[in-house]
Design a protein around this motif. Structure first.
Motif, short mmCIF file in Angstrom:
data_model
loop_
_atom_site.label_atom_id
_atom_site.label_comp_id
_atom_site.label_asym_id
_atom_site.label_seq_id
_atom_site.Cartn_x
_atom_site.Cartn_y
_atom_site.Cartn_z
N PHE A 26 12.55 -5.95 28.90
CA PHE A 26 13.99 -5.56 28.86
C PHE A 26 15.07 -5.24 27.76
CE2 PHE A 26 11.05 -5.26 32.66
CZ PHE A 26 9.75 -4.44 32.78
N PRO A 27 14.26 -6.05 27.02
CA PRO A 27 16.17 -5.76 25.86
C PRO A 27 16.68 -4.61 26.16
CG PRO A 27 14.03 -5.71 24.82
CD PRO A 27 13.49 -5.92 26.46
N GLY A 28 17.94 -4.75 26.07
CA GLY A 28 19.30 -3.77 25.96
C GLY A 28 18.55 -2.66 26.77
N LYS A 29 17.81 -2.80 28.48
CA LYS A 29 17.81 -2.01 29.28
C LYS A 29 18.97 -2.50 30.59
CE LYS A 29 14.74 1.16 27.33
NZ LYS A 29 14.67 2.63 27.57
N THR A 59 15.91 6.05 33.56
CA THR A 59 15.38 6.70 32.46
C THR A 59 16.75 6.98 31.81
OG1 THR A 59 13.51 6.56 33.50
CG2 THR A 59 13.76 6.56 31.41
N GLU A 60 16.47 7.96 32.53
CA GLU A 60 18.10 8.83 31.19
C GLU A 60 18.95 8.32 31.35
OE1 GLU A 60 18.74 12.72 32.92
OE2 GLU A 60 16.97 13.84 31.46
N ALA A 61 19.38 7.23 32.24
CA ALA A 61 20.71 6.26 31.95
C ALA A 61 20.04 4.94 31.33
CB ALA A 61 20.66 5.72 33.26
N GLY A 62 19.13 4.93 30.59
CA GLY A 62 18.93 3.49 30.08
C GLY A 62 18.36 2.50 30.72
N ALA A 63 17.97 2.87 32.64
CA ALA A 63 17.80 1.58 33.14
C ALA A 63 16.13 1.90 33.89
CB ALA A 63 17.90 1.83 34.66
N VAL A 64 15.58 0.39 34.01
CA VAL A 64 14.30 0.47 34.67
C VAL A 64 14.45 0.11 36.28
CG1 VAL A 64 13.44 -0.02 32.67
CG2 VAL A 64 14.06 -1.96 33.96
N VAL A 65 13.08 0.53 36.92
CA VAL A 65 13.63 0.38 38.25
C VAL A 65 11.96 -0.39 38.54
CG1 VAL A 65 13.45 1.04 40.61
CG2 VAL A 65 14.45 2.56 38.92
N PHE A 79 -0.79 1.22 47.37
CA PHE A 79 0.63 1.75 48.00
C PHE A 79 0.49 2.52 46.59
CE2 PHE A 79 5.31 1.28 48.54
CZ PHE A 79 5.54 1.92 49.51
N ARG A 80 1.19 2.35 45.38
CA ARG A 80 1.45 2.77 44.39
C ARG A 80 0.47 4.68 44.24
NH1 ARG A 80 3.05 1.68 38.53
NH2 ARG A 80 3.88 3.83 37.65
N ALA A 81 -0.92 4.30 44.40
CA ALA A 81 -1.14 5.70 44.29
C ALA A 81 -1.58 6.52 46.15
CB ALA A 81 -2.53 5.21 44.02
N LYS A 82 -1.05 6.24 46.92
CA LYS A 82 -1.51 6.77 48.22
C LYS A 82 0.21 7.49 48.04
CE LYS A 82 -0.67 6.16 53.20
NZ LYS A 82 -1.44 5.13 54.20
N TYR A 83 1.15 7.44 47.31
CA TYR A 83 1.72 7.50 47.31
C TYR A 83 2.24 8.59 46.15
CZ TYR A 83 2.65 6.63 52.24
OH TYR A 83 2.32 6.10 54.10
N ASP A 84 1.91 7.92 45.50
CA ASP A 84 1.69 8.85 43.61
C ASP A 84 3.50 8.50 43.12
OD1 ASP A 84 1.49 10.50 41.36
OD2 ASP A 84 2.02 11.76 41.52
N LEU A 85 3.83 6.59 43.24
CA LEU A 85 5.13 6.53 42.97
C LEU A 85 4.94 6.22 41.46
CD1 LEU A 85 5.28 3.78 45.80
CD2 LEU A 85 6.27 5.76 45.86
N GLY A 86 6.14 6.15 41.35
CA GLY A 86 6.25 6.08 39.74
C GLY A 86 7.12 4.49 39.26
N VAL A 87 7.63 4.20 40.67
CA VAL A 87 8.49 2.71 40.01
C VAL A 87 7.18 1.91 39.71
CG1 VAL A 87 10.55 2.83 41.34
CG2 VAL A 87 8.96 2.37 42.23
N THR A 88 7.42 0.43 39.42
CA THR A 88 6.84 -0.51 39.11
C THR A 88 6.49 -1.53 39.92
OG1 THR A 88 6.80 -0.28 36.56
CG2 THR A 88 6.01 -2.54 37.16
N LEU A 89 6.03 -1.51 40.88
CA LEU A 89 5.87 -2.90 41.94
C LEU A 89 5.14 -4.51 40.84
CD1 LEU A 89 4.36 -0.36 44.58
CD2 LEU A 89 6.64 -0.91 43.83
N LEU A 90 6.21 -5.12 41.81
CA LEU A 90 5.88 -6.77 41.26
C LEU A 90 5.61 -7.52 42.59
CD1 LEU A 90 8.84 -7.08 39.07
CD2 LEU A 90 6.55 -6.15 38.26
N SER A 91 4.30 -8.35 42.53
CA SER A 91 3.66 -8.98 43.37
C SER A 91 4.47 -10.48 43.02
CB SER A 91 2.16 -9.34 42.97
OG SER A 91 2.10 -9.88 44.04
N ASP A 92 5.09 -10.91 44.39
CA ASP A 92 6.07 -12.03 44.25
C ASP A 92 5.10 -13.02 45.77
OD1 ASP A 92 7.55 -14.30 44.07
OD2 ASP A 92 9.47 -13.21 44.56
N PRO A 93 4.05 -13.53 46.21
CA PRO A 93 3.73 -14.11 47.23
C PRO A 93 4.30 -15.59 47.59
CG PRO A 93 1.55 -14.31 45.38
CD PRO A 93 2.80 -13.41 44.50
N ASP A 94 4.39 -16.12 46.23
CA ASP A 94 5.12 -17.60 46.15
C ASP A 94 6.83 -17.85 46.58
OD1 ASP A 94 2.45 -18.27 45.88
OD2 ASP A 94 2.39 -18.17 44.01
#
Length: 190
Positions: A26-29, A59-65, A79-94
């Protein structure tokens, strides 16, 4: 523990879309990186929904979530599909990113000390420095407070905090010398 002004640690985590996501993507964001305990639980769902509802404004403010939890990428997809979420979700099991950002450790839950995810949010500027840290986040009103900072303003008071202050004021006994409300007139039977 990270502080505002520190360089944000990079990470490479699997996303709900099946791609590996890094901070360097995400350069510049501005990057809003929020850590939450578990998919499909009441507080975490409300938080993800609030960030998703405000995603266009971010997004309009130049940010990603980006949301991060220990859940698997497959669980994130559901989870994303069940609630129609727009944010990107990342997995950090370790706990790689959790540890790098200080988002995992001892916390109090229901009066007991436990180890777990510390609900926290990091606003990372385009220069990759940490601009603001929210730790021990209260979900209600949080996405709005983060958005206000991303837009360059101050964080608005969360609605719950304002309601709590009003309740406290109502319960606080009057101090000496304060004007009291007149008592109801007593009527005597005739």
């Amino acid at each position: 523990m990270l502080n505002a002004g520190d360089r944000a640690p990079d990470f490479s985590l699997d996303s709900d879309s099946g791609k590996t996501v890094s901070l360097a993507d995400f350069p510049g964001k501005t990057v809003v990186l929020y850590f939450y305990p578990k998919d499909d639980t009441p507080g975490c769902t409300r938080e993800a929904q609030a960030f998703s509802e405000a995603l266009h404004a971010f997004t309009e403010a130049g940010a990603v979530v980006l949301g991060v939890s220990r859940d698997s990428a497959e669980r994130h997809r559901k989870f994303r599909a069940k609630y129609d979420l727009g944010v990107t979700l990342l997995s950090d099991p370790d706990l790689t990113a959790h540890d790098a950002y200080g988002a995992y450790g001892e916390k109090t839950m229901y009066g007991k000390k436990v180890m777990g995810t510390i609900r926290s949010t990091f606003i990372i500027g385009p220069d990759r420095t940490v601009k603001h840290i929210f730790s021990g986040v209260k979900v209600d009103g949080h996405a709005d407070a983060v958005l206000a900072l991303v837009r360059g303003g101050g964080a608005p008071e969360a609605p719950r905090a304002a309601a709590s202050a009003a309740k406290t004021a109502a319960k606080t006994p009057a101090k000496r010398g304060a004007v009291k409300a007149p008592a109801k007139p007593v009527t005597k039977p005739r």
